[in-house]
Write a protein that holds these residues in place. Structure first.
Motif, short mmCIF file in Angstrom:
data_model
loop_
_atom_site.label_atom_id
_atom_site.label_comp_id
_atom_site.label_asym_id
_atom_site.label_seq_id
_atom_site.Cartn_x
_atom_site.Cartn_y
_atom_site.Cartn_z
N PRO A 264 -26.99 -23.26 5.48
CA PRO A 264 -27.76 -23.16 4.23
C PRO A 264 -29.26 -23.32 4.44
O PRO A 264 -29.71 -24.16 5.22
CB PRO A 264 -27.19 -24.32 3.39
N ASP A 265 -30.01 -22.49 3.74
CA ASP A 265 -31.47 -22.54 3.73
C ASP A 265 -32.11 -22.19 5.08
O ASP A 265 -33.32 -22.35 5.26
CB ASP A 265 -31.96 -23.92 3.28
N SER A 266 -31.31 -21.70 6.03
CA SER A 266 -31.86 -21.24 7.29
C SER A 266 -32.40 -19.83 7.11
O SER A 266 -32.07 -19.13 6.14
CB SER A 266 -30.78 -21.23 8.36
N PRO A 267 -33.24 -19.35 8.03
CA PRO A 267 -33.70 -17.95 7.95
C PRO A 267 -32.54 -16.97 7.92
O PRO A 267 -32.61 -15.95 7.22
CB PRO A 267 -34.55 -17.80 9.22
N GLU A 268 -31.49 -17.26 8.67
CA GLU A 268 -30.33 -16.35 8.67
C GLU A 268 -29.64 -16.33 7.32
O GLU A 268 -29.19 -15.28 6.86
CB GLU A 268 -29.34 -16.76 9.76
N TRP A 269 -29.53 -17.52 6.67
CA TRP A 269 -28.91 -17.56 5.35
C TRP A 269 -29.71 -16.71 4.37
O TRP A 269 -29.15 -15.93 3.60
CB TRP A 269 -28.82 -19.00 4.86
N LYS A 270 -31.03 -16.85 4.41
CA LYS A 270 -31.88 -16.10 3.49
C LYS A 270 -31.77 -14.60 3.75
O LYS A 270 -31.72 -13.79 2.82
CB LYS A 270 -33.33 -16.58 3.60
N LYS A 271 -31.73 -14.22 5.03
CA LYS A 271 -31.60 -12.81 5.37
C LYS A 271 -30.22 -12.28 4.95
O LYS A 271 -30.10 -11.16 4.44
CB LYS A 271 -31.79 -12.62 6.88
N ALA A 272 -29.21 -13.11 5.14
CA ALA A 272 -27.86 -12.71 4.76
C ALA A 272 -27.76 -12.50 3.26
O ALA A 272 -27.21 -11.49 2.78
CB ALA A 272 -26.85 -13.76 5.23
#
Length: 774
Positions: A264-272
């Motif tokens: 959660p709230d990681s760059p990958e989460w945001k991109k996903a």
């Protein structure tokens, strides 16, 4: 010049397009598979095929295995090893074989001693293994469940299981687009299960054949993720290849913090989330079929017959043949009434029950158990019931329910509280119906013998099954207690601390996943033994006796009952073909009225079915194996269940579609007369015994090419290894969370892949009850 404007796309179009490795001019697609779920029943022969061809599993990090179908759901307090725990020999062999296979091929595995074990279609979403925009497959027809996340998820046969393990791809074709739009507010006592039963009742079990159904509308958007999963789960019962719901904030909230989802709230989460948010049908997108449903027309719904389309409101009566105009439906009604022991005109609420089953991949999540508990709290089950069972869908659901005291509510009412598994849904385990016992079930199929030979199944929602348990008959839950609407967006999921309690530190993460692998060194299968493209007998011209069958909706449970699925081989199933019809119930004596027990049909090579939807139901490839073992290599019918249709081609068989009419009647006449017919695949002609043409047929050009030349799909696909590798590089760049980023420890950065969890063993090679620390 400006680029051409892309035409509006449906949700299915978008997800499918994003996974095409290669598309041929004839429309054949090599589709990349993101997530592969494996269980004990449909995998043994696939792993055997890999061994025989010296092939590896291409992407262990994309595969998750568990046991669920034929394990006991009795207490595991005394569990030491799987081999010692499971009494039934064939079930034990299948489960132990899976344990051996996950060790040999290095796959992540949730075994009986792991609290995360459960029904395969419950643990995938629960763990965050299922993600929006992915392709998800499993050797199980109810893989359509995962479409609730905006994934393209569908069941496959064992040959395709082997294909995915070896290549991480499937050879397929585009499906049609179908929209089922449900609008309005659900009335009290009406749930998502009632929605899908109502829809199947409207369109029939072949209504979605060849299509992917997108469920949309205000009612669908208002549902929790668990409710959406129940709807997509039963898409296959409408004949569809898959069911899908566009991901939205409800989806993202459900996934946030799941162990295998992006952090959660990681760059990958945001991109996903940004990518997932784009996965919705464009305005103006075209559908091949449209169905519109108003919630005011949906009441608590129950089944009366032996097909999921045989449904009526609980306030209704048992229908009779005269209620149907179609002759095939009239005949099916007569057959269903005889099997179910029902009389037309009987009020549904007058039907007395023997057993209650609340469970299955359709309705065994925490939301389902909470809803059922609200109905039974403070009450007792009816004294006429022989048994009432609650079977949680996973070990984590069970723990959560126990933490909330739901188990005590059920046991105080007289229910049995069981361990996680498929249980009585398909009766491959000790949880079965006896002949003529009648069950209120939250499962997905009411086929003849589905829950036990001669057993009678009525499908319904969890609250309706709970009400039936209190009354002892089919009952209207609205009479027992006011029911809140299920149209709540909140997804009452298993608490995250229950899911991640063993993943609280880097050491814990390393204990569960022992090796993190760089994208450049991920384990893939770059070698291809026996990849020349040859592997099956050639099919050119077939001449033989054709056996006539005038039955609609011949399901795979009828073709081969589930008690014969407990094999780790592909052969020896000919005696099991149509077992319930070939033999007098409870004996080994042949039923002289069944066509394959009569001369000259004992040596039939061709089956002619004049009723539609042959091979509907399960993904079990055992059905074509049984036909082949009997000697039947060609089936002629007006239409087929999608997975069965695919499975036959994978085994060198030819399923021919001949629409109702003059040609089909001419073929059936030859069969009824006991004459031979000739099927000429190269010429695409059917001839009578005198060589006269009686019909022509169409067949997919690629499939025809493979049959005529005896080509092996896996060998053909491995010739495209460079294209698969190129797609994977693009996939890692654009969707890095699919390469295992959900497993990242906090001190690492960048996308990684995860090798499988080793299965801990004793020095005697037995699987331990509790995972070792490492």
């Amino acid at each position: 010049m400006p680029s051409a404007v892309k035409p509006p796309q449906t949700l299915y179009d978008k997800v499918s397009q994003d996974h095409i490795v290669e598309e041929k001019e004839d429309g054949t697609i090599l589709l990349y598979i993101d997530r592969h779920l494996v269980h004990e029943v449909t995998s043994p022969q696939a792993f055997e095929g890999l061994r025989n061809a010296s092939r590896k599993v291409r992407r262990p990090d994309c595969t998750l295995a568990t046991v669920d179908h034929n394990i006991p759901t009795s207490s595991r307090k005394n569990l030491t090893t799987t081999a010692k725990f499971i009494d039934e020999a064939d079930s034990r062999t299948q489960c132990v074989t899976l344990e051996e296979n996950v060790k040999d091929f290095g796959l992540t595995y949730f075994g009986l001693g792991d609290k995360r074990q459960g029904i395969v279609h419950i643990i995938g979403p629960e763990q965050g293994f299922t993600l929006p925009g992915t392709t998800v497959v499993c050797g199980d027809s109810h893989t359509s469940t995962h479409g609730a996340f905006g994934a393209l998820a569908f069941g496959i046969g064992t040959s395709e299981v082997e294909h995915v393990l070896a290549t991480q791809t499937l050879i397929t074709r585009r499906s049609k687009n179908m929209r089922v739009q449900v609008d309005g507010q659900l009335a009290p006592g009406v749930s998502s299960k009632d929605i899908i039963l109502h829809v199947i009742g409207v369109i029939g079990t072949a209504g979605g054949t060849g299509a992917v159904i997108e469920f949309c509308g205000s009612a669908i958007r208002g549902l929790s993720m668990e409710a959406r999963m129940s709807i997509c789960n039963m898409s296959i019962e409408a004949g569809a290849r898959a069911g899908m719901v566009a991901p939205d904030q409800t989806t993202f909230d459900y996934l946030k913090g799941r162990p295998l989802a992006p952090k959660p709230d990681s760059p990958e989460w945001k991109k996903a989330v940004a990518y997932w948010s784009s996965l919705k049908s464009d305005e103006g997108a075209k559908y091949d079929m449209d169905v519109f449903v108003d919630c005011k027309d949906i009441a608590p719904t129950v089944s009366w017959g032996t097909s999921p389309q045989d449904v009526v409101p609980i306030t209704g009566v048992v229908p009779g043949p005269d209620d149907f105009q179609d002759e095939n439906k009239k005949k099916a009604c007569v057959r269903a009434l005889e099997y179910m022991g029902l009389t037309p005109g009987t009020p549904m609420q007058d039907i007395t029950l023997d057993k209650i089953f609340i469970g299955s991949c359709t309705n065994a999540r925490i939301e389902d158990l909470r809803a059922a508990a609200r109905v039974v709290e403070g009450k007792k089950i009816a004294p006429n019931l022989k048994r009432a069972m609650i079977v949680p869908g996973s070990g984590l659901v069970k723990r959560q329910a126990e933490a909330e005291g739901l188990d005590k509510i059920f046991t105080d009412a007289g229910f049995e509280w069981r361990e996680a598994g498929c249980s009585m849904c398909l009766g491959m385990n000790p949880d079965i119906l006896s002949p003529q016992e009648r069950c209120a079930s939250t499962s997905n199929r009411n086929f003849e013998g589905r829950q036990g030979a001669g057993g009678r199944t009525h499908l319904m929602s969890p609250v309706m099954a709970a009400a039936a348990a209190i009354v002892g008959k089919l009952a209207d839950v609205r009479k027992l207690a006011p029911q809140p609407t299920s149209a709540s967006k909140a997804s009452p999921k298993v608490e995250l601390n229950a899911q991640t309690e063993d993943i609280e530190s880097d050491d814990d993460l390393d204990r569960i996943f022992d090796t993190l692998v760089d994208p450049q060194t991920r384990p893939t299968n770059s070698t291809a033994a026996h990849s020349s493209g040859a592997g099956m007998p050639k099919f050119t011209t077939l001449r033989g006796i054709a056996a006539p069958m005038e039955i609609s909706n011949i399901d795979t449970d009828a073709i081969i009952p589930k008690q014969f699925l407990k094999t780790i081989k592909r052969s020896g199933l000919g005696t099991a073909l149509f077992h319930a019809w070939r033999y007098i119930p409870g004996t080994d004596k042949e039923n002289p009225d069944f066509v394959l027990n009569q001369e000259p049909y004992r040596k039939s090579k061709i089956l002619v079915c004049t009723g539609p939807n042959f091979g509907c139901g399960s993904s079990r490839e055992h059905a074509p194996w049984a036909l082949l073992d009997f000697g039947i290599t060609c089936v002629i019918a007006p239409s087929y269940g999608d997975i069965f249709f695919n499975n036959t081609f994978k085994n060198g068989m030819l399923p021919l579609i001949i629409p109702p009419g003059e040609a089909l009647n001419a073929i059936a006449a030859q069969a009824k007369a006991g004459h031979e017919i000739e099927v000429d695949l190269p010429a695409q002609v059917i001839r009578n015994a005198d060589g006269k043409e009686i019909a022509r047929f169409e067949v997919d050009e690629f499939r025809k090419h493979c049959l005529v030349n005896g080509l092996d799909d896996i060998g053909l696909t491995m010739a495209n290894a460079d294209k698969i590798e190129s797609f994977e590089q693009k996939r890692t760049k654009e969707w890095p969370w699919l390469d295992g980023s959900g497993y990242l420890a906090r001190h690492r950065s960048g996308p990684v892949k995860v090798d499988a969890v080793p299965v801990p063993t004793t020095n005697r090679g037995e699987i331990l009850k509790e995972p070792l620390e490492w």
